[in-house]
Design an enzyme around this catalytic site. Structure first.
Site, short mmCIF file in Angstrom:
data_model
loop_
_atom_site.label_atom_id
_atom_site.label_comp_id
_atom_site.label_asym_id
_atom_site.label_seq_id
_atom_site.Cartn_x
_atom_site.Cartn_y
_atom_site.Cartn_z
N SER A 1 0.83 -1.20 0.00
CA SER A 1 0.00 0.00 0.00
C SER A 1 0.86 1.26 0.00
CB SER A 1 -0.89 0.00 1.24
OG SER A 1 -1.56 1.23 1.36
N LYS B 1 -16.49 -1.89 4.34
CA LYS B 1 -17.02 -0.52 4.29
C LYS B 1 -18.48 -0.42 4.75
CE LYS B 1 -13.80 1.18 0.83
NZ LYS B 1 -13.62 1.92 -0.44
N ASN C 1 -15.51 4.69 4.74
CA ASN C 1 -14.12 4.35 4.43
C ASN C 1 -13.14 5.02 5.38
OD1 ASN C 1 -14.26 7.03 3.35
ND2 ASN C 1 -12.53 6.55 2.03
N ASP D 1 -14.70 8.51 -0.11
CA ASP D 1 -14.55 7.86 -1.41
C ASP D 1 -15.26 8.63 -2.52
OD1 ASP D 1 -12.91 5.68 -0.90
OD2 ASP D 1 -14.56 4.35 -0.39
N GLY E 1 -21.15 -2.43 -4.13
CA GLY E 1 -20.76 -2.59 -2.74
C GLY E 1 -20.37 -1.27 -2.11
N GLY E 2 -19.53 -1.33 -1.08
CA GLY E 2 -19.17 -0.13 -0.33
C GLY E 2 -18.55 0.96 -1.18
N TYR F 1 -6.11 0.79 -7.75
CA TYR F 1 -4.87 1.54 -7.99
C TYR F 1 -3.62 0.71 -7.76
CZ TYR F 1 -3.93 2.19 -2.98
OH TYR F 1 -3.64 1.98 -1.66
#
Length: 270
Positions: free
Chosen positions: A2, A58, A79, A94, A120-121, A212
């Site tokens: 990450s 989320k 989030n 988000d 979804g979230g 990403y």
């Protein structure tokens, strides 16, 4: 790996803040998603100011929070959790991240009709941003057909017009669409692959991905090969991170500086 710790900590360094960002990964710890309540307690006990929440938690995290921001309550997804004075406050950055990334990266694209993969979230936030961006009709596909139908109904009621519809056939929907928004985990390093059949994409389509890592997913590589305009998920990550940073610290970061740093991180060898 990450990019969030380096992204947050470097911006904090520029702002002369004492700031540490730590990854708490279910997979690395060998824990199921059901361990979320215990992890929230751990973060509180260790004095964290908050936490970013990612797939698949989320929506599940909401049951364990004290309150929700207006955006999080409206979207039904969180989030970012701020831990303050014994309370857990859920936020959603988000939608803002996607909105700003699309606004900057896709000027002038046709917005009559777009297809969204994933309800979804992340999908609920991206769908909200898509309508705010001026997309007139959003066709929503999800493996859970009830979830796609529920999101379309929420959007139609929220915006007081018929602006969304659930679909079962992505290929048929794309045949009349201007663009595709991808909001599922497919394409992440842990979920490799394509979320659509290659023949469904044509040069007239634009394609926006929220994944990403990697920055150029299999979907975006396919789209670029077909001559489509593309939008990687990195910009969404930067703008949602900037908003989360401000929630954690009370200090407004420099989003442009964070964006430049993110690009440097993506160019660096793994």
């Amino acid at each position: 790996m990450s990019k969030s710790p380096a992204l947050h900590e470097t911006e904090a360094w520029h702002l002369e803040l004492d700031y540490h960002y730590e990854l708490v990964d279910f997979a690395e710890r060998g824990l199921p998603a059901s361990a979320l309540p215990e992890l929230l307690v751990e973060l509180e006990d260790r004095g964290f100011a908050g936490s970013n929440i990612t797939h698949p938690c989320k929506q599940a995290v909401i049951a364990h929070l004290s309150s929700l921001s207006e955006d999080a309550e409206m979207l039904g997804a969180v989030n970012t959790v701020v831990l303050r004075d014994g309370k857990r406050i859920g936020h959603n950055t988000d939608w803002y991240g996607f909105y700003k990334n699309f606004e900057r990266g896709m000027p002038g694209v046709a917005k009559t009709h777009a297809v969204l993969l994933g309800a979804g979230g992340a999908g609920v936030a991206v769908a909200h941003a898509a309508i705010k961006l001026g997309i007139r009709m959003l066709s929503i596909f999800d493996q859970d057909t009830n979830r796609a139908a529920a999101l379309a109904d929420q959007l139609n009621r929220r915006f007081s017009r018929t602006c969304a519809q659930p679909v079962r056939e992505v290929g048929a929907a794309l045949a009349s669409a201007d663009g595709l928004i991808h909001a599922t985990p497919t394409g992440m390093r842990s979920h490799p692959g394509l979320p659509i059949e290659p023949e469904w994409l044509h040069p007239r389509h634009w394609v926006a991905d929220i994944v990403y890592m990697p920055l150029v997913t299999e979907l975006l590589a396919l789209a670029e090969k077909k001559g489509c305009r593309t939008l990687p998920g990195g910009g969404m990550t930067v703008f949602q991170a900037a908003a989360a940073f401000e929630l954690f610290t009370g200090v407004k970061p420099d989003a442009d500086r964070m964006s430049r740093h993110f690009e440097e991180l993506c160019r660096a060898p793994a």
